[in-house]
Motif scaffolding. Structure first.
Motif, mmCIF file in Angstrom:
data_model
loop_
_atom_site.group_PDB
_atom_site.id
_atom_site.type_symbol
_atom_site.label_atom_id
_atom_site.label_comp_id
_atom_site.label_asym_id
_atom_site.label_seq_id
_atom_site.Cartn_x
_atom_site.Cartn_y
_atom_site.Cartn_z
ATOM 1 N N GLU A 72 0.833 -1.194 0.000
ATOM 2 C CA GLU A 72 0.000 0.000 0.000
ATOM 3 C C GLU A 72 0.872 1.249 0.000
ATOM 4 O O GLU A 72 2.031 1.228 0.401
ATOM 5 N N GLY A 73 0.284 2.362 -0.426
ATOM 6 C CA GLY A 73 1.022 3.624 -0.464
ATOM 7 C C GLY A 73 2.026 3.631 -1.594
ATOM 8 O O GLY A 73 1.848 2.979 -2.630
ATOM 9 N N ASN A 74 3.103 4.379 -1.428
ATOM 10 C CA ASN A 74 4.163 4.413 -2.433
ATOM 11 C C ASN A 74 4.890 3.071 -2.402
ATOM 12 O O ASN A 74 5.552 2.736 -1.424
ATOM 13 N N VAL A 75 4.740 2.290 -3.469
ATOM 14 C CA VAL A 75 5.248 0.912 -3.453
ATOM 15 C C VAL A 75 6.772 0.863 -3.396
ATOM 16 O O VAL A 75 7.348 -0.176 -3.071
ATOM 17 N N PHE A 76 7.423 1.980 -3.704
ATOM 18 C CA PHE A 76 8.881 2.025 -3.661
ATOM 19 C C PHE A 76 9.397 2.474 -2.292
ATOM 20 O O PHE A 76 10.600 2.658 -2.116
ATOM 21 N N LEU A 78 8.840 5.366 -0.716
ATOM 22 C CA LEU A 78 9.268 6.770 -0.687
ATOM 23 C C LEU A 78 8.233 7.645 0.008
ATOM 24 O O LEU A 78 7.029 7.367 -0.021
ATOM 25 N N ASP A 79 8.703 8.700 0.636
ATOM 26 C CA ASP A 79 7.865 9.608 1.412
ATOM 27 C C ASP A 79 7.381 10.735 0.504
ATOM 28 O O ASP A 79 8.116 11.684 0.220
ATOM 29 N N GLU A 80 6.127 10.650 0.075
ATOM 30 C CA GLU A 80 5.598 11.605 -0.884
ATOM 31 C C GLU A 80 5.310 12.976 -0.284
ATOM 32 O O GLU A 80 4.985 13.920 -1.019
ATOM 33 N N SER A 81 5.463 13.113 1.034
ATOM 34 C CA SER A 81 5.270 14.430 1.650
ATOM 35 C C SER A 81 6.484 15.329 1.450
ATOM 36 O O SER A 81 6.407 16.533 1.676
ATOM 37 N N GLN A 83 9.682 17.078 -0.834
ATOM 38 C CA GLN A 83 9.973 17.599 -2.174
ATOM 39 C C GLN A 83 11.490 17.754 -2.292
ATOM 40 O O GLN A 83 12.024 18.861 -2.279
ATOM 41 N N ASP A 104 16.667 5.889 -3.109
ATOM 42 C CA ASP A 104 16.230 4.639 -3.738
ATOM 43 C C ASP A 104 16.731 3.429 -2.938
ATOM 44 O O ASP A 104 17.921 3.326 -2.635
ATOM 45 N N ILE A 159 9.203 4.600 -14.821
ATOM 46 C CA ILE A 159 10.195 5.099 -13.868
ATOM 47 C C ILE A 159 11.587 5.002 -14.508
ATOM 48 O O ILE A 159 11.704 4.837 -15.725
#
Length: 299
Positions: A72-76, A78-81, A83, A104, A159
């Protein structure tokens, strides 16, 4: 050095560590947990003088089918909050938020392999796709079985290549083949990988691990200090801008190794007997080691 893993199996025999990616029901799909366990395992192997060579393979029919896309969420991971900028990576490379939320996961594993003091052999026993392919780029020798399939499939899912593969892969197969494989995202067979020099051998499935163990055993009987120096000299000196820079490191390496294991190597040759090298990577590396300014020394 005792430690248990959830996604890996650790087994040492006759100075050879076999690290098995151990999620066979998921075709050993890669997760953040596997990332962290692999980093720990390679750093652990570096510090363990009983380990002189490492084999990496997969449980079941696959080597690694890529990132586990069912999370669930970003499958990689990573913290999408965030920038992040390049300046963040330059200035905050080891900060927890950057390490866990931006960097990564495959690249973190590749860097752990790169800094490892022990040689690493990939025994690619089946599908090696995405991170399953790129993580092997940081390994020193790759062998495959006849039903291995490899794919750098990043453009297919929108990607980019990771696991430091844009540094390693062109050095292994050349820029043109690296571009072909990564831009087309095609899955290809073991024979094509061998023709391009990506794997050194293709063997029947039942011969894969025995062949990997034969290679590892051959390395394990050599001077551990010599092997550790050779491994880093090849990677790091080949990226220097002038051969004189390599000459400096080789000169100091020759000087100091000739005083210890080098004496035993010469004596055993003259006496026509097997060598009994006593040098330990943990305590006996030449003073010149390490000679580089690393971006990171641990993760």
């Amino acid at each position: 050095m005792s430690h248990s893993y959830s996604t890996l199996d650790w087994s040492v025999s006759e100075h050879v560590l076999t690290l098995t990616l151990n999620r066979p029901e998921q075709m050993n799909a890669f997760t953040v947990e596997m990332c962290n366990e692999l980093i720990h395992a390679f750093d652990r192997a570096s510090a363990d003088d009983d380990v002189r060579a490492i084999i990496v393979t997969g449980a079941g029919k696959a080597f690694c089918a890529g990132m586990d896309l069912s999370k669930e969420g970003n499958v990689f991971g990573l913290d999408e909050s965030q920038q992040p900028t390049l300046n963040d990576l330059n200035e905050r490379f080891s900060d927890k938020d950057i390490v866990e939320g931006v960097r990564d996961t495959g690249g973190r594993v590749a860097l752990a392999i790169f800094r490892c003091t022990k040689p690493v052999i990939a025994a690619i026993n089946g599908a090696a796709v995405g991170i399953g392919a790129t993580m092997t780029c940081a390994m020193d020798i790759r062998i495959a079985c006849e039903h291995t399939r490899i794919g750098f499939v990043f453009s297919k899912v929108g990607i980019v290549p990771e696991a430091c593969s844009s540094w390693f892969l062109p050095r292994i197969v050349g820029i043109s083949k690296a571009l072909e494989w990564t831009m087309t995202a095609d899955i290809f067979k073991a024979d094509e990988a061998k023709d391009a020099g990506f794997v050194s051998k293709v063997v029947p499935a039942d011969e894969l691990l025995p062949e990997a163990r034969r290679l590892a055993a051959s390395i394990a009987q050599r001077s551990a200090v010599s092997v550790a120096m050779i491994r880093q000299m090849m990677y790091r000196n080949s990226a220097m801008t002038h051969p004189a820079e390599a000459h400096k490191i080789e000169s100091l390496g020759m000087f100091y190794t000739s005083l210890k294991d080098g004496k035993e190597g010469v004596a055993s040759f003259l006496e026509k007997r097997p060598s009994d090298f006593q040098g330990r990577v943990s305590t006996d590396m030449p003073d010149v080691y390490p000679w580089w300014d690393d971006v990171e020394s641990s993760d």
